[in-house]
Design an enzyme around this catalytic site. Sequence first.
Site, PDB file in Angstrom:
ATOM      1  N   TYR A 223     -67.325 -71.760  74.819  1.00  0.00           N
ATOM      2  CA  TYR A 223     -67.610 -70.466  75.458  1.00  0.00           C
ATOM      3  C   TYR A 223     -68.598 -69.658  74.619  1.00  0.00           C
ATOM      4  O   TYR A 223     -69.586 -69.125  75.141  1.00  0.00           O
ATOM      5  CB  TYR A 223     -66.320 -69.673  75.649  1.00  0.00           C
TER       6      TYR A 223
ATOM      7  N   LYS B 199     -72.437 -68.417  75.722  1.00  0.00           N
ATOM      8  CA  LYS B 199     -72.850 -67.013  75.738  1.00  0.00           C
ATOM      9  C   LYS B 199     -74.055 -66.792  74.824  1.00  0.00           C
ATOM     10  O   LYS B 199     -74.955 -66.004  75.143  1.00  0.00           O
ATOM     11  CB  LYS B 199     -71.693 -66.112  75.310  1.00  0.00           C
TER      12      LYS B 199
END
Length: 374
Positions: free
Chosen positions: A157, A161
Amino acid sequence: MPLSGEVCVVTGACGFLGGKLVRLLLEEEKLTEIRLLDKNIRPELIQSLEGCRGEAKLSVFEGDIRDSELLKSLCRGVSLVFHTASLIDVTGAIAYSKLHEVNVKGTQLLLEACMQENVASFIYTSSIEVAGPNHHGDPIINGNEDTEYLACLKFPYSQSKKEAERLCLNAQGEMLQNGGRLATCALRPMYIYGEGCRFTLGHMRDGIRNGDVLLRTSKPEAKVNPVYVGNVALAHLQAARALRDPEKRSVVGGNFYYISDDTPPVSYSDFNHAVLSPLGFSIQERPSLPFSILYIICFLMEVLKAVLYPILRFTPPLNRQLLIMLNTPFTFSYQKAKQDLGYAPRYDWAEARKRTTDWLASVLPRERERINAK
């Protein structure tokens, strides 16, 4: 500079932050139109916005951020995009390929649509997790945008990002079809809390199952600075106003900003206790096991997950990277956002805490009934 007369897009408009941002835009700006993009439109949210929309038109686009034709239609005639949509995963439950498709590829497609449709400004909702902490657990106390830190991101994750943020900032100054230039910036909020936060709700559920005792997963000295969702929404509005101002546009464009507020630095576990203690929840004095033992258990669980992957897919509730994140002091100042964007928190800790606790109190009976019925 006010956004009067603008047509803007909010992606992830029915999400935790997106919904708050849409409401703020309706209450504080005289916009011509707000276009709401979400994969799962919530009719009750749309209906609740009707009372504060004034003259602004609300247009709903239900669809996938990876649909390039939808994005072109969404951005046609738009001057400003708030890109809050994202897949969030802190336990490793979602494959990196899917995280990349939504968080990175989706951002790329949206930026391309902006350039094709002459969108002047693009604001990306990044995350504190693009900064770290790294796998060594090196701390940062009151860091800023110039703080040097070797991130070595392990979370899929966090990686997705970071890649999406890089795409956004690299698009600064790109030529539009009409000869204009795209201006971009990224906001890096700390851990966002407030009404509707599914993570705080999850911790409350765990506490109910544990006899109203909250589990401690972080050491008291591992202080972070959570930020209230209303202040994060305000930072997005201030960024948009800054990008519309010709003088500030050249200063803000191409930069990222840490977004925190005046919530006292506290560990993740002690933050949960702060908002849940008025409802009768206590907290463990110390973690059930020492950090070193938990780290070894996490490692073994990750090995087991990898070995069983072809046969059985499961996600351990805790992994090494999450354990490190929960136990690393990691705080940042919002002074650059204050200087460049004019950002100043609107909600102090007392009000933000009360709003959060009141919301938790409103859902507590339902959660108790649901959990006790099992």
